[in-house]
Design a protein around this motif. Structure first.
Motif, short mmCIF file in Angstrom:
data_model
loop_
_atom_site.label_atom_id
_atom_site.label_comp_id
_atom_site.label_asym_id
_atom_site.label_seq_id
_atom_site.Cartn_x
_atom_site.Cartn_y
_atom_site.Cartn_z
N VAL A 147 1.35 -1.54 -0.20
CA VAL A 147 -0.14 -0.10 -0.53
C VAL A 147 1.07 1.40 -0.25
CG1 VAL A 147 -1.65 1.04 1.01
CG2 VAL A 147 -1.61 -1.10 1.71
N THR A 148 1.27 2.33 -0.75
CA THR A 148 1.88 3.03 -1.03
C THR A 148 0.94 4.24 -0.13
OG1 THR A 148 2.09 3.11 -3.64
CG2 THR A 148 2.34 4.90 -2.74
N ASN A 149 1.97 4.85 0.51
CA ASN A 149 2.24 5.82 1.40
C ASN A 149 0.94 4.91 2.93
OD1 ASN A 149 3.26 8.01 1.20
ND2 ASN A 149 2.09 8.82 -0.30
N GLY A 150 0.70 4.30 2.97
CA GLY A 150 0.11 2.67 3.90
C GLY A 150 -0.19 3.64 5.56
N ILE A 151 0.71 3.58 6.10
CA ILE A 151 1.72 4.04 7.10
C ILE A 151 1.56 5.39 7.62
CG2 ILE A 151 2.41 4.08 9.34
CD1 ILE A 151 3.35 1.34 8.11
#
Lengths: 93, 349
Positions: free
Chosen positions: B61-65
């Motif tokens: 997930v891109t930029n997930g956190i």
């Protein structure tokens, strides 16, 4: 307030020591009362369990993930898990 | 519509342990068993399938956190300027690597030496990195096109991880085949001969065409042909396109003979990360502290307390620390006014 004014108020002339203590004080203030807040985003990588915390972080205020309990690409806070997960990560942790 | 996820976290040292709930159920109780008969169901068919509940994330997930955190304001960020070439203060870099134990960042075809605000002993502020957000002091700057040993910005930030490094004092870049030839076989001992798509190397050493052969690369392969060949014909090199990460897949190699090559294990900042140069850091008396006036008074008490502690005047130190905490708490409570309301799940409590 400039460092010079602060040093005059304290009554010291040793710039190096004063700056070291000012840095300590700024950290302490942010531990107690979060004056400066920012956010940082990290990519989630499949099968990677561990992610570095930001280098300049003093106090974590919230940890959110995209699509956490929603399907609208919203970032929502994560609960903190208690206990050890039964499934180990590939690096053995 | 995006897929709903269920994550939880733990803290392990200075890392987040991210867990995803992947609870799997069997097909449940129905009249017909899995084998088509009406016999009694097995446990696997009526209960959990036996998969563990909490596992490492199941997908990218891109930029997930997103981490929200407090930091210490020991610097002031300059104006974001990206329009003027050598006077720019905002830059993209493709990835990082480690030179002599120190964090080093680099961008394809970018000569940092000409940037007025990037000098030895100046400070940069990294943002958007998976790992290195914050202030770093510059140790050395190299022109990527001058055939230097790294061609990036080396900082004073120590990296504790053990990373891979390879060098060979005489190799050739060959335009026809997109290869580097004459590479010692110890390359394939250190690096993978056929790496996965998530393995990266930073190549430096070529001085041809402003350093067009250098940069962050994935998708190389190594063979023993021509006294050892790194084949870059299917490789991807990462560059900057209008302050965003771009890629080029083939035909970027230009001829360059009898050069040293320096190859570092690279770590791509997925999508690229940015940094400010010319950052003002607290290091002399002229620095303006970014604090509300009331908290500046609290800081005076704190510094006084530390000097009192140095003189072993503990009673004075305790008094001053009490005053410091009192002022910080007063400042906090001064920001709250009016009645408070607790937000619950669809009800008022």
């Amino acid at each position: 307030m400039k460092v010079q004014e602060l040093m005059e108020r304290v009554g010291v002339t040793q710039t190096g020591r004063a700056i070291a203590y000012i840095k300590d004080g700024l950290e302490e203030i942010n531990m107690l009362a979060e004056t400066h807040i920012t956010t940082s985003r990290i990519d989630i990588v499949k099968d990677q369990r561990f992610y570095d915390l930001p280098k300049d972080m003093i106090k974590m205020l919230d940890l959110r993930c995209k699509n956490q309990l929603n399907g609208d690409d919203e970032y929502r806070s994560l609960p903190r898990a208690v206990g050890k997960p039964t499934s180990k990560d590939s690096d053995g942790n | 519509m995006a897929t709903r996820k269920s994550y939880a976290y733990q803290i392990k040292g200075n890392k987040i342990s991210l867990l995803e709930n992947q609870f799997g159920y069997g097909s449940g109780q129905d009249v017909v068993a899995a084998d088509g008969s009406n016999k009694q169901h097995t446990l696997d068919e009526i209960g959990p399938t036996g998969k563990p509940s909490w596992v490492s994330p199941a997908s990218d997930v891109t930029n997930g956190i997103e981490i929200e955190y407090a930091y210490s304001p020991t610097y002031s960020t300059p104006t974001k300027r990206i329009d003027s070439g050598t006077a720019d203060t905002y830059h993209l870099y493709n990835g990082w690597f480690v030179v002599d134990g120190y964090l080093t960042i680099g961008q394809y075809l970018k000569d940092w030496v000409n940037d007025a605000s990037i000098a030895v002993d100046s400070y940069i502020l990294i943002e958007g990195s998976d790992r290195w957000n914050g202030i770093h002091k510059v140790k050395a700057v190299q022109d990527i096109g001058a055939g230097g040993s790294h061609g990036g910005i080396q900082t004073y930030t120590k990296v504790e991880d053990s990373t891979k490094y390879f060098t060979d004092d005489s190799v050739s870049w060959v335009v026809v085949a997109d290869t580097i030839t004459g590479v010692s076989s110890s390359f394939s001992t250190i690096f993978s001969a056929s790496p996965s798509s998530s393995e990266y190397i930073w190549i430096a050493g070529s001085d041809a065409f402003s350093g067009i052969n250098n940069g962050l690369v994935s998708g190389w392969s190594y063979t023993t042909a021509d006294s050892g060949t790194i084949d870059l014909s299917s490789a991807t090199i990462y560059k900057s396109d209008n302050m965003s990460e771009g890629t080029q897949t083939i035909n970027y190699i230009q001829n360059d003979g009898a050069q040293a090559v320096y190859i570092y294990e690279g770590f791509r900042e997925n999508g690229g990360a940015h940094f400010y140069s010319g950052v003002s850091v607290i290091e002399d008396e002229s620095f303006e502290l970014d604090l509300p006036p009331y908290l500046s008074k609290a800081l005076v008490y704190y510094v006084k307390a530390k000097f009192a502690e140095d003189q072993m005047d503990i009673e004075k130190k305790e008094y001053l620390m009490r005053e410091f905490k009192r002022l910080v708490e007063k400042h906090e409570s001064a920001k709250i006014s009016g009645p408070r309301r607790i937000m619950g799940f669809g009800m008022t409590r």
